[in-house]
Scaffold this active site. Structure first.
Site, PDB file in Angstrom:
ATOM      1  N   CYS A   1       0.822  -1.206   0.000  1.00 20.32           N
ATOM      2  CA  CYS A   1       0.000   0.000   0.000  1.00 20.32           C
ATOM      3  C   CYS A   1       0.863   1.266   0.000  1.00 20.32           C
ATOM      4  O   CYS A   1       1.722   1.437  -0.851  1.00 20.32           O
ATOM      5  CB  CYS A   1      -0.969  -0.063   1.181  1.00 20.32           C
ATOM      6  SG  CYS A   1      -2.406   1.014   1.063  1.00 20.32           S
ATOM      7  N   HIS A   2       0.654   2.158   0.970  1.00 24.09           N
ATOM      8  CA  HIS A   2       1.429   3.395   1.079  1.00 24.09           C
ATOM      9  C   HIS A   2       2.830   3.143   1.642  1.00 24.09           C
ATOM     10  O   HIS A   2       3.624   4.078   1.756  1.00 24.09           O
ATOM     11  CB  HIS A   2       0.699   4.408   1.962  1.00 24.09           C
ATOM     12  CG  HIS A   2      -0.463   5.074   1.299  1.00 24.09           C
ATOM     13  ND1 HIS A   2      -1.684   4.460   1.182  1.00 24.09           N
ATOM     14  CD2 HIS A   2      -0.585   6.288   0.716  1.00 24.09           C
ATOM     15  CE1 HIS A   2      -2.514   5.277   0.558  1.00 24.09           C
ATOM     16  NE2 HIS A   2      -1.881   6.391   0.257  1.00 24.09           N
TER      17      HIS A   2
END
Length: 174
Positions: free
Chosen positions: A107-108
């Site tokens: 993800c991030h």
């Protein structure tokens, strides 16, 4: 298949981490008998998550920079934004990467790969909102549930966790 006994895996944690991206790999690696250590700003600190499942830091990030890890997990949520404010998190990522350990980012979490400057010439994925950051850091970005490029494993989102953790466990067995 043999278990991961004798392997030490770190999970970077900071406020607003994505709950599933910490707890799913933590439990799976524990089932495989790996030693799993949550690394946060301060040892013993309770780190709040996005959805109400706090985790306690087993080790502070400064000490972690001096330890050896077979692998390192970088979860997403907003945690990477907070991690980037403390250069010690990027030092840990860079050290594990440079020592040949597995770096697994979801993800991030890709923001930490950018900060550690380990994307140049690599193929990787992330949450689509940070695609431009990943490309600007020099990687070939692809939209796939899991991408392995040497000792770097990346995934896009919580729904990719089964493939992400399978790839991580397979890499740690090598």
């Amino acid at each position: 298949m043999k278990d991961l006994k004798g392997k030490t895996i770190g999970i970077l944690v900071e406020q607003d981490y994505q709950d599933q991206e910490v707890w799913y790999p933590k439990y799976r690696l524990t089932e495989e008998k790996a030693k799993v250590i949550c690394i946060g700003p301060k040892k013993g600190q309770t780190i709040p998550s996005k959805h109400g499942y706090p985790v306690q830091a087993d080790l502070d990030v400064k000490t972690a920079a001096r330890r050896k890890f077979d692998g390192l997990i970088i979860p997403g949520g907003w945690a990477p934004d907070f991690m980037r404010r403390d250069g010690n998190f990027a030092k840990v990522v860079r050290k594990v990467h440079d020592s040949g350990g597995i770096i697994a980012s979801i993800c991030h979490g890709g923001w930490m790969l950018v900060s550690a400057d380990i994307l140049r010439g690599r193929t990787a994925t992330s949450f689509m909102a940070i695609k431009d950051d990943m490309i600007a850091a020099g990687c070939k970005w692809v939209d796939e549930e899991v991408v392995r490029d040497g000792n770097l494993i990346t995934s896009r989102k919580p729904e990719d966790l089964p493939a992400f953790v399978r790839a991580l466990i397979d890499a740690l067995h090598e």
